[in-house]
Write a protein that holds these residues in place. Sequence first.
Motif, PDB file in Angstrom:
ATOM      1  N   ARG A 270      27.700  16.691  45.608  1.00  0.00           N
ATOM      2  CA  ARG A 270      28.433  17.949  45.561  1.00  0.00           C
ATOM      3  C   ARG A 270      28.722  18.478  44.163  1.00  0.00           C
ATOM      4  O   ARG A 270      29.328  19.535  44.019  1.00  0.00           O
ATOM      5  N   THR A 271      28.360  17.748  43.138  1.00  0.00           N
ATOM      6  CA  THR A 271      28.685  18.195  41.777  1.00  0.00           C
ATOM      7  C   THR A 271      27.420  18.184  40.931  1.00  0.00           C
ATOM      8  O   THR A 271      26.624  17.256  41.020  1.00  0.00           O
ATOM      9  N   ILE A 272      27.260  19.216  40.131  1.00  0.00           N
ATOM     10  CA  ILE A 272      26.083  19.331  39.256  1.00  0.00           C
ATOM     11  C   ILE A 272      26.588  19.606  37.838  1.00  0.00           C
ATOM     12  O   ILE A 272      27.375  20.527  37.630  1.00  0.00           O
ATOM     13  N   ALA A 273      26.123  18.799  36.902  1.00  0.00           N
ATOM     14  CA  ALA A 273      26.511  19.042  35.510  1.00  0.00           C
ATOM     15  C   ALA A 273      25.251  19.245  34.684  1.00  0.00           C
ATOM     16  O   ALA A 273      24.211  18.640  34.955  1.00  0.00           O
ATOM     17  N   GLY A 274      25.335  20.097  33.687  1.00  0.00           N
ATOM     18  CA  GLY A 274      24.191  20.345  32.811  1.00  0.00           C
ATOM     19  C   GLY A 274      24.632  20.352  31.361  1.00  0.00           C
ATOM     20  O   GLY A 274      25.698  20.864  31.026  1.00  0.00           O
ATOM     21  N   VAL A 275      23.813  19.764  30.508  1.00  0.00           N
ATOM     22  CA  VAL A 275      24.060  19.791  29.065  1.00  0.00           C
ATOM     23  C   VAL A 275      22.883  20.529  28.447  1.00  0.00           C
ATOM     24  O   VAL A 275      21.725  20.213  28.725  1.00  0.00           O
ATOM     25  N   SER A 276      23.175  21.533  27.629  1.00  0.00           N
ATOM     26  CA  SER A 276      22.121  22.402  27.097  1.00  0.00           C
ATOM     27  C   SER A 276      21.741  22.018  25.673  1.00  0.00           C
ATOM     28  O   SER A 276      22.614  21.882  24.809  1.00  0.00           O
ATOM     29  N   LEU A 277      20.443  21.888  25.450  1.00  0.00           N
ATOM     30  CA  LEU A 277      19.916  21.567  24.118  1.00  0.00           C
ATOM     31  C   LEU A 277      18.862  22.612  23.764  1.00  0.00           C
ATOM     32  O   LEU A 277      18.131  23.089  24.638  1.00  0.00           O
ATOM     33  N   GLY A 278      18.756  22.926  22.492  1.00  0.00           N
ATOM     34  CA  GLY A 278      17.701  23.843  22.047  1.00  0.00           C
ATOM     35  C   GLY A 278      18.135  25.289  22.109  1.00  0.00           C
ATOM     36  O   GLY A 278      19.223  25.644  21.661  1.00  0.00           O
ATOM     37  N   GLY A 279      17.271  26.122  22.704  1.00  0.00           N
ATOM     38  CA  GLY A 279      17.533  27.570  22.678  1.00  0.00           C
ATOM     39  C   GLY A 279      18.613  28.003  23.662  1.00  0.00           C
ATOM     40  O   GLY A 279      18.853  27.364  24.677  1.00  0.00           O
ATOM     41  N   GLU A 280      19.252  29.113  23.326  1.00  0.00           N
ATOM     42  CA  GLU A 280      20.286  29.688  24.207  1.00  0.00           C
ATOM     43  C   GLU A 280      19.641  30.350  25.413  1.00  0.00           C
ATOM     44  O   GLU A 280      18.580  30.955  25.295  1.00  0.00           O
TER      45      GLU A 280
END
Length: 363
Positions: A187-197
């Motif tokens: 039920r939970t989704i997490a994302g970590v962003s790397l690189g371009g916006e």
Amino acid sequence: MGTRAPLRPLNALTKHCRCYSARATSPHPALVTLPSFLSASEHDLLLEHSLRLLDSPARTTAAARKKRREWVKAHPGWDGGAAPAARTARFLPDEATLWEEGHFDGVIKLYREMLVRDGQWGDEAREGTPLAAALDKVYSLLPPPSSSPPSPSPRPSPPSHLILHLLHLSSRGSIAPHVDNLDAFGRTIAGVSLGGERVMRFKRVSDPGNGDDVDPAMRDGPSEFEVLLEPGSAYVQSEPLRTHYTHEVLETATWDGRQVGGTQRLSLMLRDRVPGDGQKPPLAAAPRVARGEDSERFRKQFSSFLEDDISSEDIEDMYRCVQEPPPSPSSSSSYPLHELVDAVTASSSLSSCRPTVMEARPN
Ligand SMILES: O=C(O)CCC(=O)C(=O)O
Ligand SMILES: [Fe+2]
């Protein structure tokens, strides 16, 4: 075009939420956004090691390695481009990489993806190293349920209660509106962003109702909104967002009057397991349900694959196998899901067609 909700302090966290920094701001109570989650050095370290995994011989085809090798040979002085300080400096240009044209579920275009299993980060991620510390910070976005037994020592990475995928979008890659498959993930989704916006857009597609699993405090929120995914930021979506809204990652968008996107981005995606599914192997490629597709049919088909212990990697292999000749770029990116399900169902043999196994699998 959706309205952009003003950022406001995150509402009081409820019993259905894990606890995150009080600095978090978000346009929706069921979305936590952490703009400066990683330091610059954590960002660079995670990007370097994620790319190393995606480029590893066990994960790439001979054609992909050749393409990369030839590009590097032709550009001996390449040093990350004209702006080495940029967060995107570690990416080779698009033309050095063999991208998947379209995901088997029809949602993502021009990307690479892999499931990360315990041990794959290698020796540099052993306890006490900077990489292990950065990964622990990422894993902390989705802590284990309080009922979990204590972790064995040494602790697995990723921890056994969560599933970690790396998703690398090319400069022209994007993710169409979808809901992550409910049979495959929790039920939970997490994302970590790397690189371009990039800009991520959420749209409500169904009413969360008054069910027990949705806290009333989490129900209110705009029906459509966007968030800016900056390098080093993290987000966590929980109910009702996870189920009742689609999310998408745009190729380009305007944000605060400036153009955003059109550069490579890599995300570390964390998902919790479906309760009771602890023993099932996670899917090598994350299945999504595209809007407008026959999601009930897809759901049924996927449930049977899961029961038969067939991973999406197998399905992708079969998909490639039943394409004679291989699909052209334009046809594969819009290959309708129901045709894929038919093709896969019609394919009689799993083992006779494994020309493109992308990843070594543990026994
Ligand atoms: O890259 C992201 O942040 C989102 C990815 C996503 O929606 C997915 O993998 O299903
Ligand atoms: Fe998703």
